[in-house]
Design an enzyme around this catalytic site. Structure first.
Site, PDB file in Angstrom:
ATOM      1  N   HIS A   8      -5.876  55.094  -9.853  1.00 36.98           N
ATOM      2  CA  HIS A   8      -7.207  54.847 -10.411  1.00 36.98           C
ATOM      3  C   HIS A   8      -7.703  53.443 -10.065  1.00 36.98           C
ATOM      4  O   HIS A   8      -8.795  53.059 -10.471  1.00 36.98           O
ATOM      5  CB  HIS A   8      -7.146  55.037 -11.938  1.00 36.98           C
ATOM      6  CG  HIS A   8      -8.474  55.083 -12.610  1.00 36.98           C
ATOM      7  ND1 HIS A   8      -8.906  54.087 -13.460  1.00 36.98           N
ATOM      8  CD2 HIS A   8      -9.479  55.998 -12.565  1.00 36.98           C
ATOM      9  CE1 HIS A   8     -10.099  54.383 -13.929  1.00 36.98           C
ATOM     10  NE2 HIS A   8     -10.479  55.537 -13.394  1.00 36.98           N
ATOM     11  N   ARG A  30     -17.172  51.480 -25.722  1.00 37.30           N
ATOM     12  CA  ARG A  30     -18.261  52.443 -25.605  1.00 37.30           C
ATOM     13  C   ARG A  30     -17.931  53.771 -26.283  1.00 37.30           C
ATOM     14  O   ARG A  30     -18.752  54.354 -26.972  1.00 37.30           O
ATOM     15  CB  ARG A  30     -18.575  52.708 -24.139  1.00 37.30           C
ATOM     16  CG  ARG A  30     -19.772  53.638 -23.937  1.00 37.30           C
ATOM     17  CD  ARG A  30     -19.839  54.174 -22.525  1.00 37.30           C
ATOM     18  NE  ARG A  30     -18.883  55.243 -22.286  1.00 37.30           N
ATOM     19  CZ  ARG A  30     -18.067  55.304 -21.248  1.00 37.30           C
ATOM     20  NH1 ARG A  30     -18.069  54.340 -20.348  1.00 37.30           N
ATOM     21  NH2 ARG A  30     -17.215  56.312 -21.101  1.00 37.30           N
ATOM     22  N   HIS A  70     -19.363  50.388 -18.563  1.00 37.06           N
ATOM     23  CA  HIS A  70     -18.168  50.892 -17.881  1.00 37.06           C
ATOM     24  C   HIS A  70     -17.182  49.809 -17.483  1.00 37.06           C
ATOM     25  O   HIS A  70     -16.032  50.098 -17.171  1.00 37.06           O
ATOM     26  CB  HIS A  70     -18.612  51.673 -16.633  1.00 37.06           C
ATOM     27  CG  HIS A  70     -17.542  52.493 -16.004  1.00 37.06           C
ATOM     28  ND1 HIS A  70     -16.913  52.134 -14.826  1.00 37.06           N
ATOM     29  CD2 HIS A  70     -16.978  53.666 -16.381  1.00 37.06           C
ATOM     30  CE1 HIS A  70     -16.019  53.052 -14.508  1.00 37.06           C
ATOM     31  NE2 HIS A  70     -16.032  53.993 -15.431  1.00 37.06           N
ATOM     32  N   ASN A  76     -21.437  66.724 -21.929  1.00 41.98           N
ATOM     33  CA  ASN A  76     -20.235  66.063 -22.447  1.00 41.98           C
ATOM     34  C   ASN A  76     -19.398  67.037 -23.273  1.00 41.98           C
ATOM     35  O   ASN A  76     -18.172  67.102 -23.140  1.00 41.98           O
ATOM     36  CB  ASN A  76     -20.616  64.863 -23.316  1.00 41.98           C
ATOM     37  CG  ASN A  76     -20.979  63.639 -22.514  1.00 41.98           C
ATOM     38  OD1 ASN A  76     -20.840  63.596 -21.294  1.00 41.98           O
ATOM     39  ND2 ASN A  76     -21.465  62.620 -23.194  1.00 41.98           N
ATOM     40  N   TYR A 106     -23.869  52.464 -13.828  1.00 43.97           N
ATOM     41  CA  TYR A 106     -22.740  51.978 -14.618  1.00 43.97           C
ATOM     42  C   TYR A 106     -22.719  50.458 -14.593  1.00 43.97           C
ATOM     43  O   TYR A 106     -22.915  49.845 -13.546  1.00 43.97           O
ATOM     44  CB  TYR A 106     -21.411  52.472 -14.031  1.00 43.97           C
ATOM     45  CG  TYR A 106     -21.146  53.948 -14.105  1.00 43.97           C
ATOM     46  CD1 TYR A 106     -22.145  54.857 -14.398  1.00 43.97           C
ATOM     47  CD2 TYR A 106     -19.875  54.437 -13.867  1.00 43.97           C
ATOM     48  CE1 TYR A 106     -21.890  56.215 -14.451  1.00 43.97           C
ATOM     49  CE2 TYR A 106     -19.610  55.795 -13.915  1.00 43.97           C
ATOM     50  CZ  TYR A 106     -20.624  56.679 -14.207  1.00 43.97           C
ATOM     51  OH  TYR A 106     -20.362  58.024 -14.256  1.00 43.97           O
ATOM     52  N   ARG A 129     -10.726  64.275 -11.790  1.00 42.47           N
ATOM     53  CA  ARG A 129     -11.170  65.511 -12.420  1.00 42.47           C
ATOM     54  C   ARG A 129     -12.639  65.827 -12.126  1.00 42.47           C
ATOM     55  O   ARG A 129     -13.516  64.991 -12.313  1.00 42.47           O
ATOM     56  CB  ARG A 129     -10.958  65.447 -13.935  1.00 42.47           C
ATOM     57  CG  ARG A 129     -10.990  66.827 -14.593  1.00 42.47           C
ATOM     58  CD  ARG A 129     -10.828  66.733 -16.084  1.00 42.47           C
ATOM     59  NE  ARG A 129      -9.594  66.106 -16.482  1.00 42.47           N
ATOM     60  CZ  ARG A 129      -8.426  66.735 -16.603  1.00 42.47           C
ATOM     61  NH1 ARG A 129      -8.341  68.019 -16.317  1.00 42.47           N
ATOM     62  NH2 ARG A 129      -7.357  66.094 -17.003  1.00 42.47           N
ATOM     63  N   ARG A 169     -13.598  58.207  -6.793  1.00 47.59           N
ATOM     64  CA  ARG A 169     -14.807  59.031  -6.822  1.00 47.59           C
ATOM     65  C   ARG A 169     -15.795  58.474  -5.797  1.00 47.59           C
ATOM     66  O   ARG A 169     -16.136  57.293  -5.834  1.00 47.59           O
ATOM     67  CB  ARG A 169     -15.469  59.028  -8.204  1.00 47.59           C
ATOM     68  CG  ARG A 169     -14.616  59.644  -9.308  1.00 47.59           C
ATOM     69  CD  ARG A 169     -15.427  59.830 -10.582  1.00 47.59           C
ATOM     70  NE  ARG A 169     -14.599  60.118 -11.728  1.00 47.59           N
ATOM     71  CZ  ARG A 169     -14.142  61.333 -12.044  1.00 47.59           C
ATOM     72  NH1 ARG A 169     -14.450  62.361 -11.279  1.00 47.59           N
ATOM     73  NH2 ARG A 169     -13.402  61.514 -13.118  1.00 47.59           N
TER      74      ARG A 169
END
Length: 879
Positions: A500, A629, A657, A69, A533, A470, A440
């Site tokens: 997205h 979160r 998520h 991270n 998730y 990304r 993704r």
């Protein structure tokens, strides 16, 4: 790699546009800087590594997540701020009024505070693992036997792959790759000078020998040796890149599982590699580079193919400016200035840590351990369950079109039904088209393969690939090429907006006309992350949502930003304005003294307009609960501003998520699910979708999920007005016996899913038994042999003998199901299930729609079923 992928892949880092809005005046006391808030989030991840309730190897993995991270944070956020600090225009953060340079100073200072805690946590876990036979050995801890083994190992498996370099006037300082490890070797200047002197003397002797007739130069053998082993002049530094061909974890001889890392093996052979020099000391270093590139840069220059443009951009990322230098040990007074000068870094950008500079190896340690060791050091394995609202033995398409809306809750429920729906659609002659947005994808994706099959079967498949996701750009480029080769219509979205949204629309031609099956999700179409998730996925045949979905894909194909939707909220034009409008409605209710309330579950909160509106609602008396979160730029509990706001966070085994917006008091709260966090980048710079939950039973199910999450006392932590979070276990209860009782909501959801699966297995077996008994009872009586007693021959038609009835209860399906295997598919297809998931019980909301259409004789549930049901009821009452 579960937890790592969960907490690393989900961190969609915002672009610089999220924090460069000019601000005027002093910042409000309920606002805080987003970068510092993110670092607080990562500290909560690190604290999972110190949590004694977490298994040891999982604790090590949480430390690895903290590392990865932070790596990504420096690459993107620090990289972006570094670029902004070079801009002459005055730019300040809208939440803290800090300039980019001020934010960078605060970030580096905070990181220097985090590194000691990082070291302590890692060392604590390393020593605890050593005690249970998983021994990470450092060079100074090696035994003579291990040193001897490593010398032979290195000669055979490491040295042949090394590519050492020297740095001097003729060999310039090389490019250090982003995130790569290097062994830096300090060569002794004095020894270098001595060698120069030896060379000079050798030359002089050679000249004298020529002048003196009949007197040859002395010691020819020594001179030859000297000429072979003398290094280059002016060399004081050497580098050895860590070879990619070698295993990072080197197993050592001895009891249990002992290992040393490759970089330390390379350090041990550095003197041999640089044998022509005198090695003064070695160190391990790693450079982190800016990776915040603008994907829209120069896209119009030559009408370049967008996919090729992204490939070029990715190559450019690897060579951007450094933003951090890490070393395993303190750099010397000679070496540090040299490296800082060559890398154009300042001293505060150097971090020294005894923790390995690349912790990615932790995820492979389990493969070296026995099953028994893994069981003691890792979480018990969990497999997402088949959803209770769907019958696994019937086609998903049939159930979805015949019943009500279907809501899947990942990772407790499996994504398999949706993948199976796509497979069925690829073969259904009535299906005209399938359209989907892909942000993704897993590198190996059954979902993607189903879409490719559909195209190859003649369906019109449109896939909108977001190539700018990304660090998933390369994977998306590869998949988009495969989709095009299969005949899919591939589009790439907008120049100025990332797409997205997570939406799929299957269009069918039925006897009653066109029918749309629409799927909307809060998370990506990624089978791997769907096991990690917490996300929600709605499948509906609502005509209104179907028309909106069709309109959405039409707008995407035309690169048109629109608000022409009946039910869906689509950013950038609708989501934020409608959130603000609904908050205003709650403010009006509060001022009239009527019931009101707000709830938001999101990954991050950074949008200043929304934060200001929530603060306004708080001042009007609207109670607001936010389950966040990660980043929260909103500070709750600030007197006079946010007293009525509560911000809590859960960081645990699964990555929280899902995005949920709630408007109104709990009794009649309007629930919306969304792909968008409450961030400026989501609201203004992305195409996002939010949609209402109209089915009352699904709404109640989501509210129950929220209630359980907020009841967590093991992982839930609360943000306080002083900008710090309560410690782990702060809300834990103490029993009369003095025992601390912690309720882990994620563990509860997993246990509940397993319990439902066991209950459903029992119910399915009993139904099958009764069905067979009913069929047997309806069949004509079999002719009785002469040897059968008269009493048996005189039995009523259709009555089964005791032997027949008993045999009917022994079923192959019963045996396989109770053992946890998936029941055979009713259609008899040869295509295997994705996972051997157990079956969950049907929900009341859709039971009548999915059960076989035959009359079932009334029966009393078995003792096992009644006991399990009672356990669930007791658990719900406890909540």
């Amino acid at each position: 790699m579960h937890i790592k992928e969960a907490l690393c892949m989900a961190n969609d880092n915002p672009t610089s546009s999220d924090q460069v809005i000019p601000a005027a005046g002093n910042p409000a006391p309920y606002l805080q800087n987003r970068e510092l808030s993110w670092l607080d989030f990562n500290e909560r991840v690190l604290e999972q590594g110190a949590d004694e309730s977490v298994p040891l190897l999982q604790r090590l993995n949480f430390i690895s997540i903290f590392w990865s991270n932070l790596q990504e944070f420096f690459m993107v956020r620090v990289g972006s701020l570094t670029d902004l600090s070079l801009v002459k225009k005055h730019i300040v953060d809208s939440k803290s009024n800090m300039t980019p340079s001020e934010q960078l100073r605060a970030i580096y200072l905070r990181c220097h505070e985090l590194y000691p805690a990082y070291e302590r946590t890692f060392e604590q876990v390393r020593l605890l693992l050593n005690k249970v036979g998983v021994t990470h050995v450092r060079p100074d801890e090696l035994t003579d036997e291990q040193r001897s083994y490593l010398a032979e190992y290195a000669e055979a498996n490491v040295t042949p792959f090394l590519s050492p370099q020297i740095i001097n006037a003729r060999h310039p300082f090389p490019h250090l790759e982003n995130g790569a490890l290097y062994i830096v070797v300090r060569l002794d200047e004095e020894a270098d000078n001595a060698q120069d002197q030896a060379k000079s003397e050798h030359k002089k002797k050679g000249k004298k020998g020529k002048k003196s007739k009949g007197k040859p130069a002395k010691e020819p053998a020594k001179s030859a040796s000297l000429s072979q082993n003398v290094g280059a002049e002016g060399t004081m530094l050497g580098l050895i890149p860590l070879p990619r061909q070698c295993a990072r974890v080197v197993k050592l001889p001895g009891d249990g599982f002992s290992f040393i890392l490759l970089e330390h093996v390379v350090e041990m052979v550095a003197e041999q590699v640089f044998s022509m020099y005198t090695v003064k000391h070695t160190n391990v270093i790693c450079v982190t580079r800016n990776a915040d590139i603008d994907a829209t840069e120069s896209t119009d220059e030559n009408d370049e193919d967008y996919r090729e443009h992204m490939k070029r951009i990715l190559k450019k990322r690897a060579r951007l400016a450094p933003v951090r230098l890490e070393s395993e040990r303190e750099l010397s007074d000679t070496l540090e200035p040299l490296l800082l000068d060559r890398l154009n870094l300042k001293k505060h950008q150097v971090f020294t840590t005894s923790v390995p500079l690349d912790l990615s190896f932790t995820w492979g340690l389990a493969s070296h351990l026995s099953e028994k060791q893994c069981a003691a050091l890792m979480y018990p394995p969990f497999t997402p369950q088949w959803p209770a609202c769907l019958d696994r033995k019937r086609p998903i398409m049939e159930q979805v079109t015949a019943g009500g809306d279907v809501l899947l809750s990942y990772p407790y429920e499996s994504m398999d039904p949706f993948v199976q729906l796509l497979r069925e659609a690829s073969r259904d002659p009535r299906v005209i088209s399938i359209k989907i947005t892909l942000y993704r994808l897993a590198s190996q994706s059954h979902l993607a393969e189903a879409l490719i099959d559909a195209a190859e079967n003649g369906k019109e498949v449109t896939a909108l690939f977001e190539l700018r996701a990304r660090f998933d750009e390369s994977n998306n480029i590869e998949w988009s090429q495969r989709f095009e080769q299969a005949g899919c219509n591939v589009i790439y979205g907008f120049r100025d907006y990332k797409v997205h949204s997570k939406i799929c629309c299957i269009t069918r031609q039925t006897d009653d006309g066109i029918q749309h099956i629409t799927q909307l999700g809060t998370g990506n179409y990624n089978e791997k992350t769907a096991k990690l998730y917490t996300d929600l996925s709605l499948i509906t045949t609502s005509p209104t949502i179907g028309r909106d979905a069709t309109e959405f894909f039409r707008n995407m194909a035309l690169e048109n930003v629109s608000d022409n939707y009946d039910v869906l909220w689509v950013a950038p034009l609708q989501v934020k304005p409608l959130i603000l409008k609904n908050i205003d409605r709650q403010i009006e209710l509060a001022r009239r003294g009527e019931p009101c309330g707000l709830f938001f579950k999101t990954n991050s909160v950074t949008d200043k307009e929304i934060i200001d509106k929530i603060a306004e609602a708080s001042q009007a008396g609207v109670k607001t609960v936010m389950l966040v979160r990660g980043i929260s730029c909103l500070v709750p509990g600030v007197e006079g501003y946010t007293e009525n706001v509560r911000v809590v966070s859960i960081v645990g085994r699964m990555l929280e998520h899902s995005r949920i917006y709630g408007f109104g008091p709990r009794t009649n709260m309007k629930i919306y699910l969304a792909s968008a966090d409450l961030m400026t980048r989501n609201m203004d710079k992305r195409v996002e979708i939010a949609w209402p939950v109209l089915d009352e039973k699904l709404r109640d199910r989501i509210l129950s999920y929220i209630d359980v999450s907020l009841s967590d006392t093991a992982k839930l932590r609360e943000l306080l007005p002083n900008r710090r979070y309560t410690p782990l276990g702060f809300f834990a209860q103490v029993s009369p016996e003095g025992k601390t009782i912690r309720f882990d909501s994620q563990a509860h959801f997993m246990d509940e899913a397993r319990l439902k699966a066991r209950m459903n297995t029992e119910v399915e077996v009993e139904r099958e038994v009764e069905k067979r008994e009913a069929v047997a009872a309806a069949e004509p009586e079999t002719p009785v042999a002469a040897t059968v007693p008269a009493a048996a021959a005189a039995a009523p038609a259709g009555a089964a003998t005791p032997a027949t009835s008993e045999a009917a209860t022994v079923l192959p399906e019963a045996t396989s199901t109770t053992s946890g295997a998936a029941p055979a598919d009713a259609a008899g297809t040869s295509e295997p299930a994705l996972e051997p998931d157990a079956i969950e019980p049907a929900e009341k909301a859709t039971t009548t729609a999915i059960l076989p259409r035959v009359e079932q004789p009334p029966h009393k549930p078995s003792l096992l079923v009644r006991a399990l049901a009672a356990a669930i009821r007791f658990s719900n009452r406890r909540k």
